[in-house]
Motif scaffolding. Structure first.
Motif, PDB file in Angstrom:
ATOM      1  N   ARG A   1      -4.070  -6.815 -11.254  1.00 37.96           N
ATOM      2  CA  ARG A   1      -3.146  -6.201 -10.295  1.00 37.96           C
ATOM      3  C   ARG A   1      -3.711  -6.258  -8.874  1.00 37.96           C
TER       4      ARG A   1
ATOM      5  N   SER B   1      -3.093  -9.854  -7.607  1.00 40.54           N
ATOM      6  CA  SER B   1      -1.708 -10.199  -7.235  1.00 40.54           C
ATOM      7  C   SER B   1      -1.119  -9.221  -6.225  1.00 40.54           C
TER       8      SER B   1
ATOM      9  N   LEU C   1      -0.624  -5.932  -6.456  1.00 40.58           N
ATOM     10  CA  LEU C   1       0.063  -4.727  -6.935  1.00 40.58           C
ATOM     11  C   LEU C   1      -0.816  -3.490  -6.779  1.00 40.58           C
TER      12      LEU C   1
ATOM     13  N   ALA D   1       2.233  -7.863  -2.406  1.00 39.83           N
ATOM     14  CA  ALA D   1       2.436  -8.649  -3.629  1.00 39.83           C
ATOM     15  C   ALA D   1       3.426  -9.797  -3.407  1.00 39.83           C
TER      16      ALA D   1
END
Lengths: 289, 235
Positions: free
Chosen positions: B46, B49, B51, B71
């Motif tokens: 996460r 990417s 997030l 993101a």
């Protein structure tokens, strides 16, 4: 009797048309942004004042006044997204409270600008379509029905056929997964807010010649719209349209044959029955509720 | 190095999820992160990417810092993420799901070609292209999630527990798909609880334990490591 039924059905169709426009916008905003926009009735009111200013006062064309209403109220929606809902994105209750505050600001601004008395909007046309001696449809009401059909069809095509439409539906279903596809939640929120607010503005503008325009006129519309989106299933656009038609039929018939207060009671009771029998609403699914 | 993570830490509120994780991923490789539930594997992906935001540390991809990017921008840099639990869009059709994966791409012809090659890879998706995604089985949904990520034409594919909840025969199929993807030159970071599967596919592995990097090394060496065998391979 048959003619009275037909006339009442036409009246209900008119009510369903502007109610659908308001409710679908409310559902779209909730779906994409997860926030209940309590100020939606005031966006309807702003659209009506757009017609007061541009059509009644400045004597511009009615349809030009409606186009201005759509764009102006849409821009107010964009401003709400930026100033209220984006900073409160992780706080849905905060967004709701902020929208209640903004509702009061808009009502106060309208009262300061125009006074609290009712504004009279001259009729766009006196033309009436007569189906028989006792069954009539005033042409301004027909405009509302046509506008609802055209705009809702256009919205449906936008959501199903265009890339931004998919993006909007994707981020309504899973904002985080949508971000992973490169879909910006800020962008989809702006689109949803512009469309949702614009539809409310158009509905207010179109109905302005037939209702009393005043700073508090959004109230009755928002109550009906809330009943409609709860009955239809919060988050379901189709549900909102179906429930708007159903609610308008019931409300208009009860108003015609009994009276308006009874009709409000029946409308709310229907909502309670739906909530007891199917808590997610007619078209809602559990994961959205 | 295609991807470099340096001393990355992520907190959820006051709780620390990962601490000072560093990893390097060479272009064309399959790298795996293994560990128990809650070890910080998903959090690491996460963070990559976008997030999850870093409390400290940095991430660079293709020589460019990406740890401050949102993101939806990181996809555009060439990193696609197949999230834990698949996260397909349930009320979009299979084809619409795949096309959302190509949301940022402008090359219409390329998108159509990739859609066709995706259907060649996953014939089941072609049969069901007009069906709502939620009506498919778990394995089919996993393939849809992978196909959607590939539609972004990524240089690096992040896969979070692709084997989770799937029957052994489907897990084997997923493993074959990962090999095919890698053979096409796409670098893969694979997060798995199924360490046997992960170490079999990867060239290099990192072992996370309670948010810390416990061990790293070539996958075949870790496969023979006593601690890994006892803790993750159950032998």
């Amino acid at each position: 009797m048959g003619e009275l039924l037909a006339q009442t059905a036409l009246n209900a169709l008119y009510a369903a048309s502007y109610l659908s426009l308001v409710a679908v916008g409310l559902v779209l905003i909730f779906g994409v942004m997860g926030v209940i926009n309590f100020a939606h009735g005031e966006l309807f009111m702003l659209g009506a004042y757009g017609v007061v200013v541009f059509y009644a006062d400045l004597q511009l064309s009615f349809f030009f006044a409606i186009a201005i209403g759509l764009v102006f109220v849409g821009l107010v929606g964009l401003g709400m997204e930026r100033a209220l809902f984006r900073p409160l994105r992780d706080n849905p209750l905060g967004g709701l409270v902020a929208s209640i505050g903004f509702l009061m600001v808009l009502q106060a601004l309208a009262a300061m600008g125009f006074g609290v008395r009712m504004e009279h909007v001259p009729p766009v046309t006196q033309q009436v379509i007569s189906f028989s001696d006792k069954v009539h449809l005033a042409v301004p009401r027909l405009y509302v029905i046509i506008a609802a059909v055209v705009l809702l069809t256009a919205l449906w095509a936008f959501l199903k056929k265009t890339q931004f439409g998919w993006a909007l539906r994707a981020s309504a279903q899973d904002p985080e997964a949508a971000a992973l596809q490169g879909i910006s939640i800020n962008q989809t929120s702006r689109i949803a807010m512009f469309i949702g607010a614009g539809l409310a503005g158009v509905a207010g503008a179109l109905t302005a010649p037939m209702v009393s325009v005043n700073p508090h006129m959004g109230h009755s519309v928002i109550v009906a719209a809330f009943i409609v989106i709860i009955v239809g299933g919060v988050g379901s656009l189709e549900g909102a349209v179906v429930a708007a038609v159903a609610y308008s039929l019931v409300h208009t018939f009860v108003t015609t044959f009994y009276d308006g207060v009874i009709a409000d009671i029946v409308g709310l009771s229907l909502m309670l029955v739906v909530l007891i029998v199917k808590p997610t609403g007619l078209f809602g699914t559990a994961d959205r509720a | 190095m295609l991807l470099e993570m340096k001393d990355a830490s992520v907190n959820y509120g006051k709780v620390s999820a990962i601490r000072n994780i560093s990893m390097s991923v060479p272009e064309g490789s399959v790298v795996t992160i293994i560990g128990a539930n809650g070890a910080g594997k998903s959090t690491t992906l996460r963070a990559l990417s976008g997030l999850a935001s870093l409390r400290s540390g940095e991430i660079s991809f293709n020589g460019k810092r990406i740890d401050k990017l949102a993101a939806h921008r990181i996809v555009g840099e060439g990193i696609a993420h197949v999230p834990e639990g698949r996260r397909i869009f349930p009320d979009l059709t299979v084809e619409e799901n795949l096309r959302t994966g190509a949301f940022l791409r402008k090359d219409k012809k390329g998108i159509e070609a990739d859609l066709e090659s995706c259907f060649d890879h996953f014939p089941r998706l072609k049969e069901r292209r007009r069906q709502l995604a939620k009506t498919m089985s778990g394995g089919e949904q996993q393939m849809l999630a992978i196909g959607r990520a590939l539609m972004a034409k990524p240089k690096l594919l992040l896969m979070d527990e692709p084997s989770m909840g799937l029957a052994p025969i489907i897990v084997e199929e997923i493993a074959r798909i990962i090999e095919t993807i890698n053979a096409q030159g796409i670098t893969v970071i694979l997060v798995e609880q199924n360490a046997e599967l992960a170490l079999g596919l990867a060239t290099y592995a990192y072992v996370l334990e309670t948010g810390n990097l416990a061990l790293e090394g070539p996958a075949d060496e870790l496969h023979d490591n006593d601690h890994v065998r006892a803790a993750y391979l159950g032998v």
